[in-house]
Design an enzyme around this catalytic site. Structure first.
Site, mmCIF file in Angstrom:
data_model
loop_
_atom_site.group_PDB
_atom_site.id
_atom_site.type_symbol
_atom_site.label_atom_id
_atom_site.label_comp_id
_atom_site.label_asym_id
_atom_site.label_seq_id
_atom_site.Cartn_x
_atom_site.Cartn_y
_atom_site.Cartn_z
ATOM 1 N N LYS A 109 -25.768 -36.391 10.759
ATOM 2 C CA LYS A 109 -26.493 -35.174 10.411
ATOM 3 C C LYS A 109 -26.058 -33.978 11.253
ATOM 4 C CE LYS A 109 -29.152 -36.661 7.042
ATOM 5 N NZ LYS A 109 -30.588 -36.918 7.092
ATOM 6 N N ARG A 134 -30.761 -45.877 7.788
ATOM 7 C CA ARG A 134 -29.806 -45.535 6.730
ATOM 8 C C ARG A 134 -28.563 -44.917 7.373
ATOM 9 N NH1 ARG A 134 -28.533 -41.225 3.280
ATOM 10 N NH2 ARG A 134 -28.157 -41.827 1.108
#
Length: 265
Positions: A204, A238
């Site tokens: 991210k 995830r």
């Protein structure tokens, strides 16, 4: 949870697995590396991403799910559309991972209830096209906790078994760097909702902002983030790189659990 993005525009691997055969091969590689579940998605939810119609999304994901589901690794469909979820469940998926927490499509909750599948309810401020413009919270953890509590209540009211619900704070979905860090620090507070926590911070942007690393060079930050999340109670992580994450979690679990450590010695 290993990520299989069958998209041309996902933020870190867009286009890499758009071809179904490449996506299928990638899913099998992730399973071999130790993925407990494969998350198949046909629509990017990166900041600024454009919407994809259900027909195009189905053309991307259905052949991948049909090929991978007989292999024995459970399949999650990453979608917010009822028609896509229904087709994916028919093809062998057993989980629906919805970044809108059943807010986008009024028919999705009913599809999940009828199928008796597991459901991931994720927090997102706004939508992918606007979520990072100016995210503001009174208290990011309290606000997200209240949101997820309401979505759990909604899901149950629509016939979804509460025991099949996961909650996800939505790292990077309408959050600043500091919001994301605060969610890491206080992730355990979400356990008070009584549902297991799913967590997705792999590659991210906040990791890049903290470290200067480009999107395909954030494994170290991803491992640190996910180990911290695991230590705070997250039970489904995830990630793009399953092998290194599996190794990190095996080690973290041994450190955190004396019983596990003794059996390993």
């Amino acid at each position: 949870m290993g990520i299989v993005n069958v998209t041309p525009d996902s933020f870190s691997d867009g286009g890499e697995f758009l071809d179904p055969e490449r996506a299928i091969a990638h899913g099998r590689e992730l399973a071999d590396e130790g993925a407990d579940i494969l998350d198949i998605g046909g629509e990017s939810t990166r900041p600024g991403a454009e919407a994809v119609d259900a027909g195009a999304e189905l053309l991307r994901v259905r052949p991948v799910i049909e090929a991978l589901s007989p292999d024995g690794v459970p399949i999650s469909i990453d979608t917010s559309k009822a028609v896509v979820a229904e087709a994916a469940l028919d093809a062998g998926a057993t989980m629906v991972n919805d970044v809108t927490a059943l807010r986008s499509d009024p028919d999705l909750a009913g599809v999940c209830a009828e199928a008796g599948c597991e459901v991931v309810l994720m927090h997102m401020l706004g939508d992918p096209r606007t979520m990072q413009e100016n995210p503001v919270y009174d208290d990011v953890v309290d606000d997200i906790k209240a949101f997820l509590a309401e979505r759990i209540e909604f899901a149950v009211s629509q016939g979804i078994d509460e025991g099949r619900i996961w909650v996800d704070p939505g790292i990077g979905f309408g959050k600043t760097v500091e919001h994301n860090l605060e969610l890491h620090r206080r992730l355990g507070e979400l356990a008070e909702l009584g549902r297991p926590i799913a967590f997705g911070s792999s590659r991210k942007t906040f990791i890049g902002k903290l470290t200067g690393a480009e999107v395909d060079d954030r494994l170290g930050g991803t491992v640190a983030s996910n180990v911290m999340a695991y230590a705070s109670g997250a039970r489904m992580l995830r990630v793009h790189e399953v092998g290194p994450m599996r190794q990190a979690l095996t080690t973290a679990e041994a450190i955190l659990s004396p019983r596990t450590r003794e059996s390993a010695s």
